[in-house]
Write a protein that holds these residues in place. Structure first.
Motif, PDB file in Angstrom:
ATOM      1  N   ASP A  38       0.817  -1.217   0.000  1.00  0.00           N
ATOM      2  CA  ASP A  38       0.000   0.000   0.000  1.00  0.00           C
ATOM      3  C   ASP A  38       0.851   1.267   0.000  1.00  0.00           C
ATOM      4  N   TYR A  42       2.072   2.600  -5.530  1.00  0.00           N
ATOM      5  CA  TYR A  42       0.985   1.728  -5.992  1.00  0.00           C
ATOM      6  C   TYR A  42      -0.349   2.467  -5.970  1.00  0.00           C
ATOM      7  N   VAL A  43      -0.494   3.404  -5.015  1.00  0.00           N
ATOM      8  CA  VAL A  43      -1.715   4.218  -4.974  1.00  0.00           C
ATOM      9  C   VAL A  43      -1.788   5.092  -6.222  1.00  0.00           C
ATOM     10  N   LYS A  46      -2.962   2.902  -8.996  1.00  0.00           N
ATOM     11  CA  LYS A  46      -4.375   2.553  -8.779  1.00  0.00           C
ATOM     12  C   LYS A  46      -5.298   3.715  -9.113  1.00  0.00           C
ATOM     13  N   GLU A  47      -4.899   4.928  -8.751  1.00  0.00           N
ATOM     14  CA  GLU A  47      -5.764   6.086  -9.018  1.00  0.00           C
ATOM     15  C   GLU A  47      -6.030   6.256 -10.511  1.00  0.00           C
ATOM     16  N   ASP A  50      -8.240   3.230 -11.675  1.00  0.00           N
ATOM     17  CA  ASP A  50      -9.617   3.378 -11.176  1.00  0.00           C
ATOM     18  C   ASP A  50     -10.503   4.124 -12.163  1.00  0.00           C
ATOM     19  N   LEU A 185      -2.924  -6.508  -7.635  1.00  0.00           N
ATOM     20  CA  LEU A 185      -3.813  -5.376  -7.889  1.00  0.00           C
ATOM     21  C   LEU A 185      -4.631  -5.608  -9.161  1.00  0.00           C
ATOM     22  N   TYR A 189      -8.775  -6.385  -9.974  1.00  0.00           N
ATOM     23  CA  TYR A 189      -9.607  -5.650 -10.931  1.00  0.00           C
ATOM     24  C   TYR A 189     -10.325  -6.630 -11.870  1.00  0.00           C
ATOM     25  N   GLN A 257     -12.917  -1.497  -5.161  1.00  0.00           N
ATOM     26  CA  GLN A 257     -11.755  -1.080  -4.373  1.00  0.00           C
ATOM     27  C   GLN A 257     -11.444  -2.125  -3.315  1.00  0.00           C
ATOM     28  N   HIS A 258     -10.188  -2.613  -3.269  1.00  0.00           N
ATOM     29  CA  HIS A 258      -9.772  -3.598  -2.279  1.00  0.00           C
ATOM     30  C   HIS A 258      -9.612  -2.896  -0.938  1.00  0.00           C
ATOM     31  N   THR A 311      -7.161   7.067   0.817  1.00  0.00           N
ATOM     32  CA  THR A 311      -6.698   5.894   0.074  1.00  0.00           C
ATOM     33  C   THR A 311      -7.722   4.768   0.034  1.00  0.00           C
TER      34      THR A 311
END
Length: 625
Positions: A38, A42-43, A46-47, A50, A185, A189, A257-258, A311
């Protein structure tokens, strides 16, 4: 000391990018170097993804192409494409985005219009290009500052959006992407968006069976007590089974979202499973016996989810829809009907589930006596636990900032010299030290009774506070800090055996790490460089030149506390312990820790390599050992 004046000049106004760069934790959580799943890099990935997922959920685009190299991330979707006149605004103006229009985006992951802007501000290079109805618009940025605002041009490309960025290495120091984290990740998805195809670095990620496929990937099917139960309803999907492992294992999701820290939906699921099973069998089983060894996944979709942080790793208390039922009622009603019906229709699975519960009940009762004695012994020891030099802030305190809680860690060391160096140089606020007496007991093949019978293991369990699950875990990171020699590696294996055998959820939830310490010190009179690999040693020799002094560190005790402080501070290097998709814990432990000596001998002989490294070959400099 002169008093600081509080005047109009004290009031500062930051623009959007300055605020994000000054307080990145508010937008992407912790920074990190990529060693935790996290971490901020990686955020960022992911953003961006998403947004592409939200397009897919709205019925636009069935494919997403992703490429990640050492430093660069590229994402191309085939959705509607950002409206061309708003391309720059959508990636550089806070509170600008399509997700404020609930008619355009229903049940999307993000609703705050911040994600892409944060990626832009925290990237040394950011590029966005939208393709829409035969026209395209391109813009480029450096750390949020626009450098190229191209005019709209004609294009033959399919509709969609392409974004590429390079995380800013002045913000994310020494960062590196770990492929396993990215794969997890992307698989999530795929599992949560049946029919979507993700192409990542030449590999295809696709699922037709949702959470059923997720549990198949996460479990060893041979170890399951019964086939995976898969239930689907409006805005909810559940998969569950029981295995032979210790502990509970959950994967929870909200709007794709995990939610790694769970939340109201996971709490409701755990509670509902117990209630339905008690009612079905007509017996008031202990909740812990019902949930022991459970492996399950739950995914819900709700309008305007309320997360406890930017997050989005923990769902707050919400209703499923406006004026709708609470999350607790919604999940309980779903399982009460669907799980109960499933067990009535599948008597063999119902029998197997009952056997698993009764086995857990027997195991709990068998160790009840020794558990009580061991806990009393541990409580006495904890009053003056010589093995643990504790820190002041703990992960389960819920006090202090998320950033501080994330830094909490315990170093597990062997011997007085190693623990002494770490104890003297650690941060007493967030870093604890647990010292082993010697080599721990090899617990492979043992039952959990050994955790209570073995004093050292019992004290470690109490120091971590994991007897009843991870809710009370006192440290975010459990760091195995042993020498980089044969004995140190053996201790490392014995500790990993303990965690994998009895607390596998610690490893699965990315709480266990290996401390990397320098193998070499290369220095001359002007500069000292610490090297963690042979490649770094060679680079240091080339940089310093003229036959520098090279020292080879054999053990942690050889490193002075003053030096050690630099290795466990801001620049700490941690190697996460990651379970691969096809890793079967039982087989893994049997090979390394079981009594299969001939197999292991053959493996060692095959991999054996002898090195003579008394003189450095590149520089002819002696290595001091």
């Amino acid at each position: 000391m002169a008093e600081v004046q509080y005047t109009e000049d004290s009031i500062k106004s930051l623009d959007w990018k300055e605020h994000i760069r000054l307080r990145p934790g508010m937008y992407i959580g912790k920074l990190g170097d990529g060693s935790a799943h996290d971490d901020g890099i990686y955020v960022l990935v992911k953003e961006i993804i998403d947004n592409s997922i939200d397009e897919h959920m709205m019925g636009h685009g069935k494919t997403i192409n992703i490429k990640v190299s050492d430093r660069k991330v590229e994402v191309r979707d085939f959705g509607r494409g950002i409206p061309l006149g708003k391309v720059v605004d959508c990636v550089s103006k806070i509170n600008t985005g399509g997700k404020y229009d609930s008619g355009a985006f229903q049940k999307s992951v993000g609703l705050n219009g911040v994600g892409t802007k944060a990626v832009n501000a925290l990237s040394s290079y950011f590029r966005v290009q939208s393709f829409r109805d035969g026209e395209t618009k391109l813009a480029e940025f450096v750390r949020g500052e626009i450098t190229n605002d191209a005019k709209v041009e004609k294009t033959s490309e399919r509709n969609g959006t392409a974004i590429s960025f390079e995380p800013d290495d002045t913000v994310f120091k020494h960062y590196h992407f770990i492929p396993e984290y990215l794969e997890n990740l992307l698989w999530n998805y795929a599992f949560l968006n049946a029919g979507l195809t993700i192409n990542f670095n030449g590999k295809k990620y696709h699922s037709e069976n949702g959470l059923l496929d997720l549990l198949k990937r996460k479990t060893d099917e041979e170890a399951l007590r019964y086939p995976i139960i898969h239930l689907k309803g409006n805005d909810i999907e559940v998969a569950m089974t029981h295995a032979n492992q210790y502990g509970e294992e959950y994967y929870s999701f909200v709007n794709g979202q995990h939610t790694t820290q769970g939340g109201t939906h996971l709490a409701a699921f755990r509670e509902a499973v117990v209630k339905v099973i008690r009612d079905f069998y007509g017996k008031n089983f202990e909740a812990s016996d019902i949930r022991a060894s459970i492996v399950s996944a739950v995914a819900v979709r709700v309008q305007e989810p309320v997360f406890e942080s930017q997050t989005k790793t923990k769902l707050g208390s919400i209703n499923v829809a406006e004026e709708g039922p609470t999350m607790r009622t919604f999940i309980n009603d779903f399982l009460k009907k669907e799980l109960d019906n499933y067990l009535h229709r599948n008597s063999q699975i119902a029998d197997a589930l009952l056997k698993r519960i009764l086995q857990s009940e027997r195991e709990r009762k068998e160790i009840a006596g020794i558990k009580k004695l061991a806990n009393e012994r541990a409580k006495k020891a904890n009053l003056h636990n010589k093995k643990l030099r504790d820190c002041r802030i703990h992960y389960d305190d819920k006090k202090g900032s998320d950033e501080l809680l994330e830094k909490t860690m315990v170093f597990i060391t062997e011997g007085d010299s190693a623990s002494g160096s770490i104890t003297k140089s650690r941060d007493v606020q967030t870093q604890a030290v647990f010292s082993l007496r010697g080599k721990p007991f090899n617990c492979f093949g043992q039952t959990k009774k050994v955790v209570y019978e073995n004093e050292e293991f019992n004290l470690l369990q109490h120091a971590l506070n994991i007897e009843d699950g991870l809710e009370g875990l006192r440290y975010r990171k459990i760091v195995i800090a042993t020498d980089a020699d044969v004995d140190g590696m053996h201790i490392r294996l014995l500790l990993l055996t303990y965690f994998l055998q009895f607390f596998p959820e610690l490893v699965r939830n990315n709480h266990v790490y290996i401390l990397e310490t320098p193998l070499f010190r290369v220095r001359n009179k002007k500069e000292t460089i610490y090297c963690y690999s042979d490649e770094e040693r060679k680079a240091a020799i080339e940089k310093l030149g003229n036959k520098p002094e090279i020292t080879r560190f054999k053990g942690l005790g050889e490193i002075s506390p003053e030096e050690f402080g630099g290795f466990i501070g801001e620049d700490i290097r941690l190697e996460p312990v990651i379970l691969q998709k096809d890793t079967k814990i039982k087989d893994l432990l049997r090979f390394y820790m079981g009594k299969n000596t001939p197999d292991r001998q053959e493996f060692i002989i095959d991999k054996l390599r002898i090195e003579k490294d008394v003189v450095d070959k590149e520089s002819d400099a002696p290595i001091l050992v």
